[in-house]
Motif scaffolding. Structure first.
Motif, mmCIF file in Angstrom:
data_model
loop_
_atom_site.group_PDB
_atom_site.id
_atom_site.type_symbol
_atom_site.label_atom_id
_atom_site.label_comp_id
_atom_site.label_asym_id
_atom_site.label_seq_id
_atom_site.Cartn_x
_atom_site.Cartn_y
_atom_site.Cartn_z
ATOM 1 N N ARG A 160 0.925 -1.173 0.175
ATOM 2 C CA ARG A 160 0.027 -0.350 0.088
ATOM 3 C C ARG A 160 1.063 1.101 0.242
ATOM 4 N N TYR A 161 1.897 1.421 0.435
ATOM 5 C CA TYR A 161 2.674 2.681 0.395
ATOM 6 C C TYR A 161 3.605 2.555 -0.509
ATOM 7 N N LEU A 162 3.425 1.465 -1.357
ATOM 8 C CA LEU A 162 4.388 1.517 -2.311
ATOM 9 C C LEU A 162 3.798 2.112 -3.286
ATOM 10 N N GLU A 163 2.626 1.845 -3.280
ATOM 11 C CA GLU A 163 1.529 2.560 -3.961
ATOM 12 C C GLU A 163 1.028 4.256 -3.858
ATOM 13 N N LEU A 164 1.262 4.068 -2.170
ATOM 14 C CA LEU A 164 1.129 5.343 -2.299
ATOM 15 C C LEU A 164 1.869 6.610 -2.649
ATOM 16 N N LEU A 165 3.513 5.862 -3.100
ATOM 17 C CA LEU A 165 4.747 6.789 -3.141
ATOM 18 C C LEU A 165 4.393 7.131 -4.214
ATOM 19 N N LYS A 166 3.407 6.329 -5.787
ATOM 20 C CA LYS A 166 3.570 6.460 -6.802
ATOM 21 C C LYS A 166 2.810 7.857 -7.276
ATOM 22 N N MET A 167 1.590 7.871 -5.781
ATOM 23 C CA MET A 167 0.690 9.471 -6.177
ATOM 24 C C MET A 167 0.837 10.421 -5.085
ATOM 25 N N ALA A 168 2.538 10.643 -4.697
ATOM 26 C CA ALA A 168 3.232 11.434 -3.646
ATOM 27 C C ALA A 168 3.612 12.552 -5.186
ATOM 28 N N GLN A 169 2.892 13.710 -4.655
ATOM 29 C CA GLN A 169 2.897 14.952 -5.733
ATOM 30 C C GLN A 169 4.190 15.954 -5.626
ATOM 31 N N ASN A 170 4.964 15.603 -4.136
ATOM 32 C CA ASN A 170 6.023 16.536 -4.493
ATOM 33 C C ASN A 170 7.345 16.116 -3.103
ATOM 34 N N VAL A 171 8.265 16.417 -3.280
ATOM 35 C CA VAL A 171 9.197 15.968 -2.159
ATOM 36 C C VAL A 171 8.951 15.845 -1.286
ATOM 37 N N GLU A 172 8.580 16.686 -0.138
ATOM 38 C CA GLU A 172 7.912 16.256 0.702
ATOM 39 C C GLU A 172 6.768 15.316 1.354
ATOM 40 N N GLU A 173 5.967 15.209 0.237
ATOM 41 C CA GLU A 173 4.791 13.573 0.223
ATOM 42 C C GLU A 173 5.802 12.384 -0.251
ATOM 43 N N ALA A 174 6.855 12.355 -1.403
ATOM 44 C CA ALA A 174 7.706 11.286 -0.819
ATOM 45 C C ALA A 174 8.439 11.097 0.072
ATOM 46 N N ILE A 175 9.236 11.685 0.892
ATOM 47 C CA ILE A 175 10.080 11.802 1.846
ATOM 48 C C ILE A 175 9.069 11.272 3.301
ATOM 49 N N LEU A 176 7.616 11.296 3.371
ATOM 50 C CA LEU A 176 6.930 10.766 4.630
ATOM 51 C C LEU A 176 7.130 9.430 3.954
ATOM 52 N N VAL A 177 6.440 8.791 2.466
ATOM 53 C CA VAL A 177 5.997 7.800 2.315
ATOM 54 C C VAL A 177 7.647 7.024 2.681
ATOM 55 N N GLU A 178 8.282 7.442 1.895
ATOM 56 C CA GLU A 178 9.987 6.637 2.181
ATOM 57 C C GLU A 178 10.326 6.775 4.380
ATOM 58 N N ARG A 179 10.113 7.554 4.916
ATOM 59 C CA ARG A 179 10.068 7.308 5.594
ATOM 60 C C ARG A 179 9.228 5.868 6.979
ATOM 61 N N GLU A 180 8.354 6.076 6.500
ATOM 62 C CA GLU A 180 7.534 4.831 6.611
ATOM 63 C C GLU A 180 7.241 3.284 6.038
ATOM 64 N N LEU A 181 8.093 3.392 4.607
ATOM 65 C CA LEU A 181 8.633 2.173 3.561
ATOM 66 C C LEU A 181 10.113 1.538 4.941
ATOM 67 N N ALA A 182 10.416 2.167 5.172
ATOM 68 C CA ALA A 182 11.685 2.239 5.927
ATOM 69 C C ALA A 182 11.404 1.410 6.959
#
Length: 238
Positions: A160-182
């Motif tokens: 689900r997080y990987l799907e959400l990462l594809k939806m990230a529209q800016n760097v801030e959103e991507a960093i937020l998801v990547e932190r949870e993915l880690a």
């Protein structure tokens, strides 16, 4: 507004993943133990009941898989030739597809395929005089399947997080998801490690052998034994 919604979705996933990873954690159940001390069996703990190893293996299967029992044993051996014990233990270990975990002149640990557990214990008993024998069967079925369920849920959450990462529209959103993915990836690695460890402990039983040298009697010792046997003959006869 879109950024706020995105953060709310991440928060919901975070709460959900934390719940599924930790809510089902239950302690392992020590199934039973047998203690043999100089020929007499007794409970090694008030909470442990005497069992028969054959009986453990015939327990009914769980809905998914057979019960997972981890076998182990501790034996105290006395031998007139203690230096000869380890070479014999190595031969037994090789014979039954096992390996030596720790080799010492006073205490040796071997790992043996669980299917040969009882056979190997009996062979070790022939190497010297057994003064104490502890046999344990630790039932980790619930613990194992709890970890497996948590792993499945964690893998689904990461998806689900990987799907959400594809939806990230800016760097801030991507960093937020990547932190949870880690974080979720670390949890997945820990759960896989726990499951692999339990699988290995189930496949290979652990046997620890304490080795002591048999005390040799001096001249007066033999005289004392002779006197004892003579007196015993006068008072105790079949």
């Amino acid at each position: 507004m879109t950024n706020l919604i995105f953060k709310k979705i991440v928060l919901i996933l975070l709460v959900f993943s934390s719940f599924i990873l930790f809510s089902s954690c239950r302690p392992a159940k020590k199934y039973a133990a047998i203690t043999q001390d100089k020929g007499n069996y007794s409970n090694s703990s008030a909470s442990l009941e005497k069992i028969n190893l054959d009986k453990i293996q015939k327990n009914p299967k769980t809905p998914k898989e057979k019960r997972k029992i981890l076998y182990s044993a501790n034996l105290n051996l006395i031998s007139a030739l203690p230096d000869s014990i380890n070479p014999q233990l190595e031969r037994i270990t090789e014979k039954y597809d096992g390996y030596v975990g720790r080799l010492s002149t006073t205490e040796t640990t071997i790992r043996i395929k669980s299917e040969y557990f009882e056979t190997v214990v009996k062979e070790i008993e022939k190497l010297g005089k057994v003064t104490r024998k502890n046999i344990y069967g630790n039932d980790v079925t619930e613990q194992y399947w709890d970890a497996q369920i948590r792993l499945d849920n964690a893998l689904e959450t990461r998806k689900r997080y990987l799907e959400l990462l594809k939806m990230a529209q800016n760097v801030e959103e991507a960093i937020l998801v990547e932190r949870e993915l880690a974080r979720i990836t670390q949890d997945i690695d820990l759960l896989k490690g726990k499951i692999n460890k339990l699988d290995n402990l189930e496949e290979f039983a652990t046997i620890t052998i304490s080795i002591k040298e048999k005390k040799k009697l001096g001249l007066l010792g033999y005289v004392g034994v002779g006197l004892y046997k003579g007196v015993k003959w006068f008072f105790v006869r079949n």
